[in-house]
Write an enzyme that holds these catalytic residues in place. Structure first.
Site, PDB file in Angstrom:
ATOM      1  CD  GLN A  74      -2.855  -0.976  -0.232  1.00 19.36           C
ATOM      2  OE1 GLN A  74      -3.170   0.124  -0.672  1.00 19.36           O
ATOM      3  NE2 GLN A  74      -3.193  -2.101  -0.842  1.00 19.36           N
ATOM      4  CB  SER A  75       4.193   1.929  -1.420  1.00 25.02           C
ATOM      5  OG  SER A  75       4.987   3.045  -1.745  1.00 25.02           O
ATOM      6  CG  ASN A  76       0.259   6.668   0.298  1.00 26.23           C
ATOM      7  OD1 ASN A  76      -0.760   6.125  -0.095  1.00 26.23           O
ATOM      8  ND2 ASN A  76       0.454   6.997   1.566  1.00 26.23           N
ATOM      9  CB  ALA A  78       4.951   2.171  -5.044  1.00 28.28           C
TER      10      ALA A  78
END
Length: 334
Positions: A74-76, A78
């Protein structure tokens, strides 16, 4: 070099607003405002847009064709890197910590919609394999005669930190225009450290009396205070500043991580519901929920004094709410 001389592309919808949180202020006993960097807009919004304005300027100048970065499911960062790559005609490759899911939700869904190539790494092997894996993708691109550019986790670098040096400049101008004194505390989540490094540099230039507080949302093999001091010093060198930091100068609150990175905490979940119920503000379980729980905890234990003025950097992340819908609605059971 002056900040204005460092190449920068315009990606975010800036300046983002500052919102006073009157009900939460009354409840917590502080004067709380929020810098709404969840409203930066591009690629779904969030704080990483500010870093990408500088990192993408460098990548575009080099004629990059393949943009590579990393993060959690859930990387913002990325997600926004994938969007930025597509905006400038590059192929995004995301090396993400976590096994391939059965269902793409939240930021993973958006990564897919941006057409990112996603390479999933087993969580236990991630920290040993991540750099070799990104280097492998870069080598494959170069073998195709496509210039590659690796952006580190969270865009955490001296160049990326310039985004939050510029953010403090923006804040100082907004506060001055409103006739409001600088806040006593400036609080932000800490996942990779680049945002906090930029905030330290920015406050040294524009808000020297404001204390920067980082709320860790993950553990770190090298203490965040050490990593951020190194990054802040590299950023200061980039700007030809004499100011230097040691680990002792960097305040990190480590009591609000919960079970681990990207694993929701009870305190973080409670903070999400409190912010939603009192102010209609969305926080997320990975970053901002835990960071806001940190503000509440610091006020309760007195390390942020009652009556003080606090500015919280809302780093975005609302897409990460949806994969945790079951957990966040567990109170409906029965």
């Amino acid at each position: 070099m002056k900040l204005e001389a460092i190449p920068r592309l315009s990606l975010g919808y800036l300046p983002t607003p500052i919102e006073k949180m009157e009900r939460l202020s009354a409840e917590l006993g502080i004067t709380l405002s929020v810098k709404r960097d969840d409203f930066t807009g591009f690629g779904g919004g969030g704080n990483k847009v500010r870093k990408l304005e500088y990192l993408m300027a460098d990548a575009v100048a080099q004629g990059v064709k393949v943009l590579i970065t990393t993060g959690g499911h859930q990387s913002n960062h990325a997600r926004m890197t994938a969007a930025a790559a597509r905006k400038y005609g590059m192929k995004p490759i995301l090396v993400l910590r976590g096994n391939r899911p059965d269902l793409y939700q939240g930021n993973l869904l958006l990564d897919h919609l941006f057409g990112a190539e996603i390479d999933f790494l087993d969580p236990d092997a991630y920290f040993t394999e991540i750099n070799p894996r990104m280097a492998h993708h870069a080598a494959e691109a170069e073998a195709r005669d496509e210039k590659a550019y690796i952006i580190p986790l969270g865009g955490a670098s001296a160049l990326g930190a310039m985004g939050y040096v510029n953010a403090v400049k923006e804040l100082s101008e907004q506060y001055a225009a409103a006739g409001t004194p600088a806040p006593r505390y400036l609080v932000a989540p800490v996942g990779s450290g680049g945002t906090l490094a930029g905030l330290h540099i920015g406050c040294s230039l524009y808000w020297p009396e404001t204390e920067v507080v980082g709320i860790a949302v993950t553990g770190s093999a090298v203490p965040f205070s050490e990593r951020i001091a190194v990054m802040a010093n590299a950023g200061a060198e980039l700007l030809d500043l004499e100011k230097r930091w040691t680990a002792d100068d960097i305040r990190i609150e480590n009591d609000y991580i919960g079970p681990g990175y990207s694993i929701p905490s009870d305190a973080g979940n409670a903070a999400i519901k409190l912010a939603g119920n009192r102010e209609g503000m969305l926080l997320d379980p990975v970053y901002t929920g835990k960071a806001f729980a940190g503000i509440i905890g610091c006020v309760e234990k007195g390390s942020i004094e009652k009556g003080s003025s606090v500015l919280f950097i809302h780093c975005g992340g609302s897409p990460a709410l949806f994969p945790y819908a079951g957990l966040l609605t567990s109170d409906l059971a029965g």
